[in-house]
Scaffold this motif. Structure first.
Motif, mmCIF file in Angstrom:
data_model
loop_
_atom_site.group_PDB
_atom_site.id
_atom_site.type_symbol
_atom_site.label_atom_id
_atom_site.label_comp_id
_atom_site.label_asym_id
_atom_site.label_seq_id
_atom_site.Cartn_x
_atom_site.Cartn_y
_atom_site.Cartn_z
ATOM 1 N N PHE A 1 -5.437 9.831 -2.259
ATOM 2 C CA PHE A 1 -5.802 8.424 -2.335
ATOM 3 C C PHE A 1 -4.895 7.531 -1.500
ATOM 4 N N ILE A 2 -5.484 6.491 -0.940
ATOM 5 C CA ILE A 2 -4.745 5.364 -0.383
ATOM 6 C C ILE A 2 -4.887 4.271 -1.435
ATOM 7 N N GLY B 1 0.819 -1.200 0.000
ATOM 8 C CA GLY B 1 0.000 0.000 0.000
ATOM 9 C C GLY B 1 0.849 1.245 0.000
ATOM 10 N N LEU B 2 0.243 2.323 -0.441
ATOM 11 C CA LEU B 2 0.899 3.624 -0.382
ATOM 12 C C LEU B 2 -0.146 4.721 -0.462
ATOM 13 N N ILE C 1 -2.263 8.334 8.320
ATOM 14 C CA ILE C 1 -1.264 9.204 8.962
ATOM 15 C C ILE C 1 -0.456 9.910 7.868
ATOM 16 N N HIS C 2 -0.087 9.168 6.816
ATOM 17 C CA HIS C 2 0.637 9.793 5.701
ATOM 18 C C HIS C 2 -0.219 10.851 4.997
ATOM 19 N N LEU C 3 -1.517 10.612 4.875
ATOM 20 C CA LEU C 3 -2.390 11.633 4.278
ATOM 21 C C LEU C 3 -2.325 12.931 5.073
ATOM 22 N N GLN C 4 -2.337 12.811 6.392
ATOM 23 C CA GLN C 4 -2.263 14.013 7.232
ATOM 24 C C GLN C 4 -0.911 14.705 7.071
#
Length: 110
Positions: free
Chosen positions: A21-22, A15-16, A41-44
């Motif tokens: 988008f995830i 995943g990334l 968490i990466h989106l934030q």
């Protein structure tokens, strides 16, 4: 929004996160709350830093740590963004409680 795109990934990735988008490799991973939380968490991180600055910082930090550790995977594991996400991925409340720029505390922490 979560997408499943199998062909998008090198073999070792599941995943990334590419704002907004995830992206997951397999449909069954939609049920993996820990993985989804890690990517949230990466989106934030991407939102607060800005999308382009996030990716520039991420790449530069990865390059630096590749030189430092001499190992690409170890470098990846020690990127501040990843350290924050891995440290908090099992806390499903973390994205709602997270303070802005929390990844900074993982920049110099061993």
């Amino acid at each position: 929004m979560v997408l499943v795109i199998r062909q998008f990934f090198p073999k070792d990735y599941v995943g990334l996160c590419l704002w907004p988008f995830i992206i997951l490799r397999e449909k069954h991973l939609l049920n993996d709350q820990i993985l989804i939380n890690h990517e949230r968490i990466h989106l934030q991180q991407q939102w607060e830093l800005g999308i382009l600055p996030f990716y520039v910082w991420y790449f530069i930090e990865w390059l630096w740590k590749c030189l430092l550790y001499g190992d690409r995977y170890l470098a990846y594991q020690n990127i501040s963004f990843e350290r924050e996400a891995y440290a908090n991925e099992d806390n499903l409340l973390y994205p709602a409680q997270r303070k802005r720029f929390s990844f900074l505390q993982y920049c110099f922490k061993k």
